[in-house]
Design a protein around this motif. Structure first.
Motif, PDB file in Angstrom:
ATOM      1  N   THR A  50      85.318  43.931  17.313  1.00  0.00           N
ATOM      2  CA  THR A  50      84.922  42.521  17.190  1.00  0.00           C
ATOM      3  C   THR A  50      85.749  41.766  16.166  1.00  0.00           C
ATOM      4  OG1 THR A  50      83.362  43.109  15.466  1.00  0.00           O
ATOM      5  CG2 THR A  50      82.503  43.060  17.694  1.00  0.00           C
TER       6      THR A  50
ATOM      7  N   ILE B 260      85.752  32.102  29.398  1.00  0.00           N
ATOM      8  CA  ILE B 260      85.207  32.471  28.093  1.00  0.00           C
ATOM      9  C   ILE B 260      83.940  31.663  27.800  1.00  0.00           C
ATOM     10  CG2 ILE B 260      86.661  30.834  26.810  1.00  0.00           C
ATOM     11  CD1 ILE B 260      86.334  34.094  25.249  1.00  0.00           C
ATOM     12  N   VAL B 261      83.892  30.435  28.343  1.00  0.00           N
ATOM     13  CA  VAL B 261      82.735  29.579  28.114  1.00  0.00           C
ATOM     14  C   VAL B 261      81.477  30.227  28.713  1.00  0.00           C
ATOM     15  CG1 VAL B 261      81.756  27.313  28.600  1.00  0.00           C
ATOM     16  CG2 VAL B 261      84.169  27.535  28.048  1.00  0.00           C
ATOM     17  N   GLY B 263      81.040  33.338  28.933  1.00  0.00           N
ATOM     18  CA  GLY B 263      80.703  34.420  28.018  1.00  0.00           C
ATOM     19  C   GLY B 263      79.858  33.918  26.861  1.00  0.00           C
ATOM     20  N   LEU B 264      80.244  32.758  26.310  1.00  0.00           N
ATOM     21  CA  LEU B 264      79.487  32.173  25.199  1.00  0.00           C
ATOM     22  C   LEU B 264      78.077  31.812  25.653  1.00  0.00           C
ATOM     23  CD1 LEU B 264      82.293  29.972  23.703  1.00  0.00           C
ATOM     24  CD2 LEU B 264      81.054  31.764  22.501  1.00  0.00           C
ATOM     25  N   LEU B 267      76.101  34.931  25.940  1.00  0.00           N
ATOM     26  CA  LEU B 267      75.727  35.444  24.621  1.00  0.00           C
ATOM     27  C   LEU B 267      74.479  34.738  24.104  1.00  0.00           C
ATOM     28  CD1 LEU B 267      76.370  37.081  22.040  1.00  0.00           C
ATOM     29  CD2 LEU B 267      77.776  35.173  21.305  1.00  0.00           C
ATOM     30  N   SER B 268      74.480  33.418  24.168  1.00  0.00           N
ATOM     31  CA  SER B 268      73.338  32.720  23.575  1.00  0.00           C
ATOM     32  C   SER B 268      72.107  32.794  24.483  1.00  0.00           C
ATOM     33  CB  SER B 268      73.702  31.266  23.259  1.00  0.00           C
ATOM     34  OG  SER B 268      74.106  30.623  24.428  1.00  0.00           O
ATOM     35  N   ASP B 272      70.968  36.452  22.760  1.00  0.00           N
ATOM     36  CA  ASP B 272      70.249  35.910  21.608  1.00  0.00           C
ATOM     37  C   ASP B 272      68.845  35.456  21.984  1.00  0.00           C
ATOM     38  OD1 ASP B 272      72.402  36.430  20.138  1.00  0.00           O
ATOM     39  OD2 ASP B 272      73.167  34.391  20.017  1.00  0.00           O
ATOM     40  N   PRO B 355      84.974  36.702  29.397  1.00  0.00           N
ATOM     41  CA  PRO B 355      83.547  36.512  29.139  1.00  0.00           C
ATOM     42  C   PRO B 355      82.883  37.790  28.627  1.00  0.00           C
ATOM     43  CG  PRO B 355      83.967  36.508  31.500  1.00  0.00           C
ATOM     44  CD  PRO B 355      85.288  36.512  30.831  1.00  0.00           C
ATOM     45  N   MET B 358      82.623  38.413  24.739  1.00  0.00           N
ATOM     46  CA  MET B 358      81.573  37.812  23.934  1.00  0.00           C
ATOM     47  C   MET B 358      80.282  38.625  23.963  1.00  0.00           C
ATOM     48  SD  MET B 358      83.423  35.412  23.022  1.00  0.00           S
ATOM     49  CE  MET B 358      82.207  34.933  21.832  1.00  0.00           C
TER      50      MET B 358
END
Lengths: 338, 427
Positions: A50, B260-261, B263-264, B267-268, B272, B355, B358
């Protein structure tokens, strides 16, 4: 949100060690994990790459099976990160220094040998260098190595190096460049009077295309050096070690980057590598204590250990013994102000 | 036809004819050149990959005569054979083969001829057949990665000894083995049977393949029905107004969002907020679903739109309800297009790395995942990790893994073509 309220798919009990952190430490951490997985009844730890900062962010998020047990790093943990950890209840952290990684300046075997001083590195790579008069700064005018130092070959400066997100870059600017920068008396005096200005003069890398950010992949830098004999590349010692048939390391302050020279500290550009462990997770996560024992065993980090074979530079025996004892007793880090 | 010259149109046409032919020739030549350049790059790409990666499909093995003496093993047969000291057995077998060595460095070099897996291989053989203890047996064990590279001709023995990973002494030993027929290259089953490893000679793509497979299953199960249902609603049922236009523009935009967006977002949203585990193929599959959904919707809408209105009208005229029109007539006709779009969306999902970065799938995971929530990586992530490894021997592994990934992509795209052709001829 706490782990207790998590739905059923959350890891109810994790039966493997979970490590996050630096991509520089990754090649070493993974070797330990694999040997540990083979030689013990426990599962092989999971190791996420990371980056140091990203690792601490995950690590400091909390205590519990959803959070990593270990974070490794190519630099020491910052006070701000420790504070973040503390705020989330991660207050007892064991710091394990495992060894050193050298940073080398290498070029193709076909190109001339280069021997650099810290000052050469600063004058070649800094954005601004001292001008004629004291206190004056000019944009770095140096185009050829011979401009920097007449003893160096008349070769266009072309350096492939790590991006600012990389720990290697931190080490480059904080060790090599800053030391070179401090050879100028009036800049050195700034260190006490105006530390911010001092840091900005010494640690800002030029952006006029001479220093090329080549990404995090060190193999790519080696390939580019092969294709372009004029260029100089900056990367970790283990990549030099594996590519001796293609590239050679430049001497810094007269010392060649060799395993022995980094180990005894005579080669000046090297950095310690760390593992940080959550004390609260030991004896809760199966295998964590045994993993730490493997990590701090001489067959792993000793002079003849398997990590040294992969390019990790071991610490002196006495220091290893001390760290191993601290790890065995799980001595937590002293947090400043406590 | 003597009046040719008298026809002004015809003479003008003839005057311009050679110019028109020339232009047509140039146009075609331009097209051929463009195609050839494209093909050239493709050949170059595959050529270098095959040249670099082909050798990874074989593995060097050494025939070792081991003496499974219970004294060396340190276990009284047949009690708990698995705990025996098989490293000692291996080093003794090497000493028997090459004689006693005086210095520690020489012994170290000797032990590096073989993979660290050699002792484990012998252990597994003995575990399977405990009666072997006390006997002398010959087993093929894998050579170390450096020796493997030397045997494959990737180490230049002519350069200075200090610059290469294989010493003169090791080369002598390898040549001795080769002369005795105790060295062979065989198909590298480890590449397909093992998970990741930091020992290049043992590293395999099984874990990554299974991880990719799990993710694609999740993606297919979610994205296909959702995508088709959305497309059918938007094409057949939704009122044509500003809102429909807005939805359409947004879906087209989503298809162009950098991966990648997603992936973000994953993640959230999943990790999360919903507390799903990191590094799990389930989360990877969900993220890839978000990514493929717009692709499937767009291609499914195009396929539905291409069904001639006369079919809908004919069905309706015979008394079919709207659902019957869609279910019995429109969807079957649109299916080849929808499936092609789905497969192309899935092959895009198979090739994604960003993605997954992340959501913790860029990780060293040795064990092959057994369920959707076990930690896993994916094939492109494995390629990324190997490409970044310092060991030279990982270069050929990287190329081999890319070849396998390309093989799967080729298969999927081929399947898309075949399905389309078969369904089109049937209708």
């Amino acid at each position: 949100m706490t782990a207790a309220s998590a739905p059923a798919w959350a890891q109810a009990g994790r039966d493997y060690v979970y490590v996050v952190g630096s991509s520089t430490v990754y090649p070493f951490a993974t070797v330990v994990a694999e040997r540990f997985g083979r030689g013990s009844p426990y599962k092989t730890p999971k190791i996420e790459s990371t980056g140091s900062g990203g690792g601490f962010k995950l690590f400091c998020d909390g205590i519990g099976v959803d959070y990593p047990d270990v974070s490794n790093s190519s630099r020491r943990i910052k006070p701000s990160e420790l504070a973040a950890c503390d705020a989330n209840g991660v207050d007892e952290i064991v710091e394990v220094k495992v060894g050193y990684d050298g940073i080398v300046f290498a070029n193709s075997l076909e190109s001339p040998e280069i021997s650099l001083t810290h000052a050469d590195i600063y004058y070649a790579l800094a954005r601004q260098v001292p001008g004629e008069r004291e206190g004056e700064l000019v944009l770095n005018p140096n185009r050829y190595w011979s401009d920097v130092n007449p003893a160096l070959p008349e070769l266009r400066i072309e350096v492939l190096g790590p991006p600012p997100t990389s720990g290697t870059r931190d080490e480059l600017v904080e060790q090599a460049m800053e030391r070179g920068c401090n050879t100028v008396p009036w800049i050195l005096s700034l260190r006490d009077t105006d530390p911010d200005r001092h840091a900005s003069i010494c640690q800002t890398v030029r952006e006029d295309g001479v220093f090329i950010e080549a990404g995090e992949n060190d193999n790519l830098i080696v390939q580019k050096l092969e294709a372009n004999p004029r260029a100089l590349g900056i990367f970790g010692f283990s990549f030099l070690d594996q590519n001796m048939a293609k590239v050679k390391g430049a001497a810094v302050e007269g010392v060649e980057p060799s395993f022995e020279a980094i180990a005894d500290g005579s080669y000046p550009v090297s950095r310690p590598l760390y593992f940080y462990i959550k004390r609260a997770h030991v004896d809760v996560i199966p295998g964590l204590r045994a993993f730490l024992r493997e990590l701090t065993s001489d067959r792993a980090w000793g002079e003849e250990g398997y990590l040294s074979e992969r390019g990790l530079i071991p610490m002196p025996a006495a220091e290893r013994r001390q760290v191993a004892l601290d790890v065995r007793d799980l001595v937590p880090m002293k947090v400043a102000g406590q | 036809m003597s009046s040719t010259g008298a026809n002004p149109v015809r003479s003008r046409v003839q005057a311009g004819l050679s110019r028109r032919y020339r232009r047509e020739f140039l146009f075609r030549a331009g097209g051929i050149v463009a195609t050839l350049i494209g093909l050239g790059f493709l050949v170059l790409f595959f050529g270098t990959l095959i040249m670099r990666g082909a050798s990874a499909f074989t593995q060097t093995q050494v025939l070792l005569d081991v003496d499974l003496d219970p004294g060396v093993l340190g276990v009284g047969a047949p009690v708990d054979v698995g705990l025996g000291d098989f490293d000692a057995v291996v080093s003794r077998a090497l000493r028997d083969r090459f004689g006693e060595l005086s210095t520690r460095e020489e012994r170290r070099q000797l032990s590096r001829l073989l993979s660290i897996d050699a002792a484990f291989r012998i252990r597994d053989a003995v575990r399977a057949e405990p009666g072997l203890v006390g006997q002398r047996v010959s087993v093929w064990v894998p050579a170390s990665a450096n020796i493997d590279m030397y045997v494959k001709g990737q180490v230049d023995a002519s350069i200075d000894e200090s610059l290469r990973p294989v010493s003169d002494m090791q080369i002598r030993w390898v040549e001795m083995l080769r002369d005795d027929g105790a060295l062979k290259r065989r198909f590298n089953t480890d590449l397909f049977a093992n998970g990741d490893s930091r020992e290049p000679e043992l590293a395999g793509i099984r874990g990554a393949l299974v991880g990719s497979f799990f993710m694609l299953i999740v993606t297919l199960v979610l994205a296909f029905p959702l995508g088709v249902a959305t497309a059918v609603y938007l094409e057949e049922f939704a009122p044509k107004n500003r809102w429909a236009d807005l939805v359409e523009v947004n879906i087209n935009n989503l298809a162009a969002v950098p991966s990648i967006v997603f992936g973000l977002l994953g993640l959230s949203l999943f990790i999360d907020w919903l507390s799903m585990p990191r590094s799990a193929p389930l989360v990877g599959g969900l993220v890839l679903t978000l990514l493929t959904l717009p692709v499937i919707i767009i291609s499914a809408r195009a396929a539905i739109k291409a069904v001639p209105p006369s079919i809908r009208e004919g069905a309706a005229a015979l008394g079919a309800s709207r659902i019957q029109v869609v279910g019995h007539h429109v969807l079957p006709l649109a299916l080849p297009g929808i499936l092609t779009g789905t497969i192309i969306g899935m092959s895009r999902a198979l090739g994604e790395t960003a993605p997954l970065l992340m959501i913790g799938m860029v990780a060293f995971i040795v064990d092959v995942p057994g369920s959707l929530s076990d930690p896993a990586t994916a094939l492109p992530v494995q390629i990324y990790l190997w490409a970044d490894s310092p060991e030279r021997a990982f270069a050929e592994k990287t190329a081999a893994a890319i070849l396998v990934l390309l093989g799967f992509l080729l298969l999927m795209n081929l399947a898309a073509v075949v399905i389309r052709k078969r369904m089109e001829t049937r209708l």
